[in-house]
Design an enzyme around this catalytic site. Sequence first.
Site, PDB file in Angstrom:
ATOM      1  N   TYR A  76       0.851  -1.196   0.000  1.00 36.55           N
ATOM      2  CA  TYR A  76       0.000   0.000   0.000  1.00 36.55           C
ATOM      3  C   TYR A  76       0.890   1.250   0.000  1.00 36.55           C
ATOM      4  CZ  TYR A  76      -4.575   2.018   0.032  1.00 36.55           C
ATOM      5  OH  TYR A  76      -5.724   2.667  -0.366  1.00 36.55           O
ATOM      6  N   PHE A  77       1.637   1.354  -1.092  1.00 39.26           N
ATOM      7  CA  PHE A  77       2.740   2.310  -1.164  1.00 39.26           C
ATOM      8  C   PHE A  77       2.317   3.772  -1.132  1.00 39.26           C
ATOM      9  CE2 PHE A  77       5.196  -1.089  -3.711  1.00 39.26           C
ATOM     10  CZ  PHE A  77       5.546  -1.707  -2.523  1.00 39.26           C
ATOM     11  N   HIS A  78       3.204   4.561  -0.497  1.00 41.52           N
ATOM     12  CA  HIS A  78       3.146   6.021  -0.535  1.00 41.52           C
ATOM     13  C   HIS A  78       4.569   6.501  -0.828  1.00 41.52           C
ATOM     14  CE1 HIS A  78       4.898   5.629   3.436  1.00 41.52           C
ATOM     15  NE2 HIS A  78       3.840   4.932   3.852  1.00 41.52           N
ATOM     16  N   GLY A 133       6.825   7.650   0.995  1.00 39.57           N
ATOM     17  CA  GLY A 133       7.844   7.187   1.950  1.00 39.57           C
ATOM     18  C   GLY A 133       8.471   5.891   1.449  1.00 39.57           C
ATOM     19  N   HIS A 134       7.620   4.924   1.072  1.00 36.72           N
ATOM     20  CA  HIS A 134       8.127   3.659   0.523  1.00 36.72           C
ATOM     21  C   HIS A 134       8.973   3.922  -0.732  1.00 36.72           C
ATOM     22  CE1 HIS A 134       4.274   2.038   2.443  1.00 36.72           C
ATOM     23  NE2 HIS A 134       5.215   1.316   3.023  1.00 36.72           N
ATOM     24  N   GLN A 147       3.645  -9.943  13.379  1.00 36.46           N
ATOM     25  CA  GLN A 147       3.944  -8.674  14.044  1.00 36.46           C
ATOM     26  C   GLN A 147       2.686  -7.915  14.459  1.00 36.46           C
ATOM     27  OE1 GLN A 147       6.103  -7.181  10.460  1.00 36.46           O
ATOM     28  NE2 GLN A 147       5.138  -5.220  10.944  1.00 36.46           N
ATOM     29  N   GLY A 160      12.904   2.987   6.895  1.00 32.57           N
ATOM     30  CA  GLY A 160      12.569   4.379   7.188  1.00 32.57           C
ATOM     31  C   GLY A 160      12.788   4.711   8.658  1.00 32.57           C
ATOM     32  N   ASP A 207       9.789   4.457  11.548  1.00 30.45           N
ATOM     33  CA  ASP A 207       9.671   3.378  12.532  1.00 30.45           C
ATOM     34  C   ASP A 207      11.016   3.288  13.259  1.00 30.45           C
ATOM     35  OD1 ASP A 207       6.981   1.805  11.650  1.00 30.45           O
ATOM     36  OD2 ASP A 207       7.996   2.678   9.940  1.00 30.45           O
TER      37      ASP A 207
HETATM   38  P1  AMP Z   1       5.596  -0.547   6.116  1.00 24.76           P
HETATM   39  O1  AMP Z   1       5.090  -0.950   4.768  1.00 24.76           O
HETATM   40  O2  AMP Z   1       4.711   0.403   6.833  1.00 24.76           O
HETATM   41  O3  AMP Z   1       6.035  -1.728   6.946  1.00 24.76           O
HETATM   42  O4  AMP Z   1       6.923   0.280   5.855  1.00 24.76           O
HETATM   43  C1  AMP Z   1       7.958  -0.220   5.054  1.00 24.76           C
HETATM   44  C2  AMP Z   1       9.157   0.675   5.207  1.00 24.76           C
HETATM   45  O5  AMP Z   1       8.811   2.002   4.824  1.00 24.76           O
HETATM   46  C3  AMP Z   1       9.671   0.759   6.657  1.00 24.76           C
HETATM   47  O6  AMP Z   1      11.079   0.729   6.665  1.00 24.76           O
HETATM   48  C4  AMP Z   1       9.138   2.087   7.120  1.00 24.76           C
HETATM   49  O7  AMP Z   1       9.916   2.683   8.140  1.00 24.76           O
HETATM   50  C5  AMP Z   1       9.202   2.894   5.850  1.00 24.76           C
HETATM   51  N1  AMP Z   1       8.306   4.048   5.917  1.00 24.76           N
HETATM   52  C6  AMP Z   1       7.006   4.044   6.265  1.00 24.76           C
HETATM   53  N2  AMP Z   1       6.517   5.297   6.260  1.00 24.76           N
HETATM   54  C7  AMP Z   1       7.540   6.116   5.910  1.00 24.76           C
HETATM   55  C8  AMP Z   1       7.676   7.526   5.739  1.00 24.76           C
HETATM   56  N3  AMP Z   1       6.647   8.362   5.922  1.00 24.76           N
HETATM   57  N4  AMP Z   1       8.873   8.012   5.366  1.00 24.76           N
HETATM   58  C9  AMP Z   1       9.942   7.177   5.184  1.00 24.76           C
HETATM   59  N5  AMP Z   1       9.870   5.843   5.327  1.00 24.76           N
HETATM   60  C10 AMP Z   1       8.681   5.322   5.694  1.00 24.76           C
END
Ligand code: AMP
Length: 285
Positions: free
Chosen positions: A32-34, A36-37, A61, A147, A150
């Site tokens: 569910y990319f944004h 940040g990903h 988790q 990122g 977290d």
């Molecule tokens: P997730 O899919 O939420 O498990 O995140 C995958 C990776 O994306 C993890 O390393 C997160 O820390 C990173 N991440 C999530 N949100 C952000 C953000 N807003 N900015 C930078 N990295 C992010």
Amino acid sequence: MNIVCSIKEMQAFSESIRNRGQKIAFVPTMGYFHDGHLSLMREGRRHSDCLVISIYVNPTQFGPNEDFEKYPRDFERDKGLAEGVGVDVIFYPEDKEMYPENYQTYVNVEKVTQNLCGISRPGHFQGVTTVCAKLFNIVKPHYAIFGNKDFQQLVAIKRMVQDLDMDLEVIGMTIVRESDGLAMSSRNVYLKQNERESALSLSRSLKLAKQMYDKEERDALTILEEVKKFIEGHPFSRIDYAKICDTKTLQDIDCLDGESVLLLAVKINKTRLIDNYVFGDALNI
Ligand code: AMP
């Protein structure tokens, strides 16, 4: 771009890349990319000949009353976005591939996982470090990109990699934010319009803390009092934690005389959001 669902196939592919002397960068995600990903993927692209990402909503988790079932998923959309930033392989396993019957091995990082989310989400970090250890053995990356959003997760992963002598480099990337300051998160889609407004209390309180720090305030309690008062002044907001910790040990500190970080977890109605600020860093809000 290839989609690989089998562990054996992924391992064979990575082995062939390594045998050619090429570098693999890896970005583990729950999809569910944004942006940040995507920023992590772009960084991975810079570091490597081959960019692998994983999309896996890891059940181990999530706690029993958390949002595993309703966590947002959209593989087709993610596929398009990944292709756009030059991903070579998406590793996309099913649960039965990752945790077959009779699975019984877990990785546990001790001290740095005890505070903060370790208190409110028991078992969460064991799930995170276990799945990352597995993914590292499957993808065999030279670089793994995470990122800073977290923050505790990143500290735990770095600890695990060092303690278990894993042969890869962990890279942490800055938090990507919406134009109004809200840290990007797949969970932001849960927020209704009025909740979205309240959610700005997190980033705005980080800014408040930064301003106090810039005016030489070094007492953690004084900063935390202001931060908590500010967040609690917003409707729907319930603080899970607001703490100032040492960036390495993640233990609470009283005085900001070393490397310190303000970490927040706030529930906006049912949506739990996290954010953080490392004192002395830039903050683009
Ligand atoms: P997730 O899919 O939420 O498990 O995140 C995958 C990776 O994306 C993890 O390393 C997160 O820390 C990173 N991440 C999530 N949100 C952000 C953000 N807003 N900015 C930078 N990295 C992010």
